[in-house]
Scaffold this active site. Structure first.
Site, PDB file in Angstrom:
ATOM      1  N   HIS A   1       0.831  -1.216   0.000  1.00 17.53           N
ATOM      2  CA  HIS A   1       0.000   0.000   0.000  1.00 17.53           C
ATOM      3  C   HIS A   1       0.861   1.261   0.000  1.00 17.53           C
ATOM      4  O   HIS A   1       1.765   1.398   0.823  1.00 17.53           O
ATOM      5  CB  HIS A   1      -0.902  -0.032   1.247  1.00 17.53           C
ATOM      6  CG  HIS A   1      -1.892   1.063   1.273  1.00 17.53           C
ATOM      7  ND1 HIS A   1      -1.802   2.115   2.151  1.00 17.53           N
ATOM      8  CD2 HIS A   1      -2.985   1.278   0.531  1.00 17.53           C
ATOM      9  CE1 HIS A   1      -2.810   2.939   1.949  1.00 17.53           C
ATOM     10  NE2 HIS A   1      -3.547   2.450   0.974  1.00 17.53           N
TER      11      HIS A   1
ATOM     12  N   ASP B   1      -6.003  15.105  -6.133  1.00 14.56           N
ATOM     13  CA  ASP B   1      -5.745  13.735  -5.662  1.00 14.56           C
ATOM     14  C   ASP B   1      -7.049  13.121  -5.180  1.00 14.56           C
ATOM     15  O   ASP B   1      -7.623  13.570  -4.191  1.00 14.56           O
ATOM     16  CB  ASP B   1      -4.739  13.811  -4.506  1.00 14.56           C
ATOM     17  CG  ASP B   1      -4.365  12.446  -3.945  1.00 14.56           C
ATOM     18  OD1 ASP B   1      -4.586  11.446  -4.628  1.00 14.56           O
ATOM     19  OD2 ASP B   1      -3.829  12.415  -2.818  1.00 14.56           O
TER      20      ASP B   1
HETATM   21  P1  NAI Z   1     -10.919  13.892  -1.224  1.00  6.36           P
HETATM   22  O1  NAI Z   1     -12.326  13.599  -1.607  1.00  6.36           O
HETATM   23  O2  NAI Z   1     -10.678  14.336   0.165  1.00  6.36           O
HETATM   24  O3  NAI Z   1     -10.351  15.041  -2.176  1.00  6.36           O
HETATM   25  C1  NAI Z   1     -10.378  14.882  -3.604  1.00  6.36           C
HETATM   26  C2  NAI Z   1      -9.798  16.113  -4.263  1.00  6.36           C
HETATM   27  O4  NAI Z   1     -10.722  17.217  -4.148  1.00  6.36           O
HETATM   28  C3  NAI Z   1      -8.494  16.617  -3.631  1.00  6.36           C
HETATM   29  O5  NAI Z   1      -7.611  16.978  -4.655  1.00  6.36           O
HETATM   30  C4  NAI Z   1      -8.901  17.829  -2.841  1.00  6.36           C
HETATM   31  O6  NAI Z   1      -7.846  18.761  -2.752  1.00  6.36           O
HETATM   32  C5  NAI Z   1     -10.022  18.370  -3.702  1.00  6.36           C
HETATM   33  N1  NAI Z   1     -10.965  19.187  -2.955  1.00  6.36           N
HETATM   34  C6  NAI Z   1     -11.640  18.860  -1.815  1.00  6.36           C
HETATM   35  N2  NAI Z   1     -12.431  19.879  -1.429  1.00  6.36           N
HETATM   36  C7  NAI Z   1     -12.249  20.875  -2.330  1.00  6.36           C
HETATM   37  C8  NAI Z   1     -12.788  22.177  -2.492  1.00  6.36           C
HETATM   38  N3  NAI Z   1     -13.669  22.709  -1.649  1.00  6.36           N
HETATM   39  N4  NAI Z   1     -12.371  22.912  -3.544  1.00  6.36           N
HETATM   40  C9  NAI Z   1     -11.467  22.423  -4.422  1.00  6.36           C
HETATM   41  N5  NAI Z   1     -10.927  21.192  -4.347  1.00  6.36           N
HETATM   42  C10 NAI Z   1     -11.313  20.442  -3.304  1.00  6.36           C
HETATM   43  O7  NAI Z   1      -9.975  12.668  -1.571  1.00  6.36           O
HETATM   44  P2  NAI Z   1     -10.305  11.104  -1.541  1.00  6.36           P
HETATM   45  O8  NAI Z   1     -10.933  10.690  -2.813  1.00  6.36           O
HETATM   46  O9  NAI Z   1     -11.023  10.797  -0.291  1.00  6.36           O
HETATM   47  O10 NAI Z   1      -8.846  10.472  -1.462  1.00  6.36           O
HETATM   48  C11 NAI Z   1      -8.105  10.589  -0.256  1.00  6.36           C
HETATM   49  C12 NAI Z   1      -6.724  10.011  -0.413  1.00  6.36           C
HETATM   50  O11 NAI Z   1      -6.755   8.616  -0.521  1.00  6.36           O
HETATM   51  C13 NAI Z   1      -5.920  10.477  -1.622  1.00  6.36           C
HETATM   52  O12 NAI Z   1      -4.691  10.968  -1.125  1.00  6.36           O
HETATM   53  C14 NAI Z   1      -5.674   9.205  -2.428  1.00  6.36           C
HETATM   54  O13 NAI Z   1      -4.441   9.198  -3.120  1.00  6.36           O
HETATM   55  C15 NAI Z   1      -5.700   8.183  -1.350  1.00  6.36           C
HETATM   56  N6  NAI Z   1      -5.974   6.824  -1.813  1.00  6.36           N
HETATM   57  C16 NAI Z   1      -4.941   5.937  -1.820  1.00  6.36           C
HETATM   58  C17 NAI Z   1      -5.151   4.615  -2.195  1.00  6.36           C
HETATM   59  C18 NAI Z   1      -4.018   3.642  -2.218  1.00  6.36           C
HETATM   60  O14 NAI Z   1      -4.271   2.457  -2.341  1.00  6.36           O
HETATM   61  N7  NAI Z   1      -2.778   4.071  -2.133  1.00  6.36           N
HETATM   62  C19 NAI Z   1      -6.490   4.142  -2.565  1.00  6.36           C
HETATM   63  C20 NAI Z   1      -7.485   5.180  -2.572  1.00  6.36           C
HETATM   64  C21 NAI Z   1      -7.232   6.470  -2.188  1.00  6.36           C
END
Ligand code: NAI
Length: 356
Positions: free
Chosen positions: A123, A181
């Site tokens: 992961h 992201d």
């Molecule tokens: P999230 O829903 O919190 O945010 C998604 C995107 O929307 C981000 O770029 C954030 O900056 C942007 N955003 C949020 N509110 C905003 C606003 N008011 N105005 C403008 N932009 C806004 O992210 P999510 O989908 O919950 O993902 C969380 C993390 O999980 C990420 O870092 C992702 O890489 C990670 N992840 C990692 C996995 C792995 O297996 N390594 C699997 C799935 C997710």
């Protein structure tokens, strides 16, 4: 109603040290524990609590049980002028993927473009960590990775693809890069974990229970929902093909589950695409135009219920600056574990994808 748990504020260096020590107690070598701790602190500081210290207990259990290679032989195989595969030997994901990013940066410096796959890793955490680093060096960066099959495909009852995230970053003139992201699910699985750690209800649009019905109880989740129905479903398939099938790795429901067998390596895939803007345009003008775009977005009048329009990643950056200066908020239960003598609670192994 479920009762929320307390939050404590921890000084960033202390949090890093606590995480590092816990991972070393589980068996990781210092450099690997250091990089993983750095990454998890970054995530918590950005407010991505789903991919911060909440993961340490699980990582420690997997490391202790043999599901991570302690001394991986990480090999870069250059396969063309702009392409290569980093064989990660199932080392701890944050370390392997950070090493792979270094090879990708070398390649983009050389050829203007780098498409580098990471084959067989565990992961890898929040993808913004990697793309932001590349953008800080002046490159556009796209990262994608596979994750456990926990998502109901559009129109289906059983889970098939993972939450398969996509992250993108672009450099700016004298400011922090823009970073986008996201998981291709309405919410990342880690957000459910975070809600579990805080005993906090989730919106009924994130996930379904064992009957396929929307649920607000994070402890009852049995399938996540793709963003925007068939569109998110298509995106997660694209990620799985690029970060998995393209690298000759297991795909779809064959991707290893996070909790099924903690003694087994995960064999996950990740992919980076790095672009040198100078190969396409004047890179200084490019950065100025990204700044201009940000300024123009900020000038847009906010809709009812919003205070302003933010550029993607802006809220994370603001939180990062604040929390690194004032301390990082994490669930008290996680802090108590980090300062305890318990290496891990032995609670994840052998469970299904939606382990309690
Ligand atoms: P999230 O829903 O919190 O945010 C998604 C995107 O929307 C981000 O770029 C954030 O900056 C942007 N955003 C949020 N509110 C905003 C606003 N008011 N105005 C403008 N932009 C806004 O992210 P999510 O989908 O919950 O993902 C969380 C993390 O999980 C990420 O870092 C992702 O890489 C990670 N992840 C990692 C996995 C792995 O297996 N390594 C699997 C799935 C997710």
């Amino acid at each position: 109603m479920i009762e929320e748990t307390a939050i404590v504020t921890v000084e960033p260096n202390k949090l890093l040290q606590l995480i590092k020590e816990k991972l070393m107690a589980a068996g990781l070598k210092e450099a690997h524990a250091q990089e993983t701790a750095k990454h998890l602190v970054f995530a918590d500081a950005c407010g991505i609590h789903s991919h911060g210290a909440v993961r340490v207990d699980y990582y420690a259990e997997r490391i202790a049980k043999g599901g991570v290679t302690i001394e991986p032989e990480i090999v870069f195989e250059k396969t063309g002028a702009s392409t290569g595969i980093v064989h990660g030997d199932n080392g701890v994901g944050q370390y392997v993927c950070d090493e792979a990013l270094k090879y990708a940066i070398d390649l983009v410096q050389e050829s203007g473009l780098a498409l580098v796959g990471v084959s067989r890793t565990s992961h890898s955490g929040a993808l913004s960590y990697y793309v932001k680093k590349a953008a800080e060096k002046g490159y556009l960066a796209l990262a994608m990775c596979q994750s456990d099959p926990m998502v109901v495909p559009f129109g289906g009852k059983q889970t098939y693809f993972g939450t398969n995230p996509i992250a993108f970053s672009a450099p700016r003139k004298g400011s922090n890069p823009i970073v986008f992201d996201m998981a291709t699910t309405v919410q990342a699985w880690g957000k459910i974990l975070d809600a579990r750690s805080k005993n906090k209800e989730i919106p009924d649009t994130w996930a379904v229970d064992a009957e396929g019905n929307p649920t607000t109880n994070p402890h009852n989740v049995n399938g996540l929902l793709p963003i925007s129905g068939p569109k998110g479903y298509g995106l997660m398939m694209m990620v799985d093909i690029l970060a998995g099938t393209l690298l000759g790795l297991p795909f779809g429901k064959h991707v290893s589950s996070m909790y099924a067998d903690l003694t087994e390596k995960r064999n996950l895939g990740q992919i980076y695409l790095l672009i040198d803007p100078a190969r396409f345009t004047d890179s200084e003008v490019f950065k100025e135009n990204i700044d201009k775009m940000v300024d123009e977005l900020h000038e847009i009048e906010p809709a009812k219920g919003f205070d302003q329009v933010y550029y993607p990643g802006e809220l994370s950056q603001t939180r990062y600056d604040k929390y690194m200066a004032e301390g990082i908020p994490i669930a008290a239960s996680i802090y108590d574990y980090l300062v305890s003598d318990t290496v891990h609670f032995n609670q994840y192994g052998g469970k299904g994808a939606f382990a309690e």
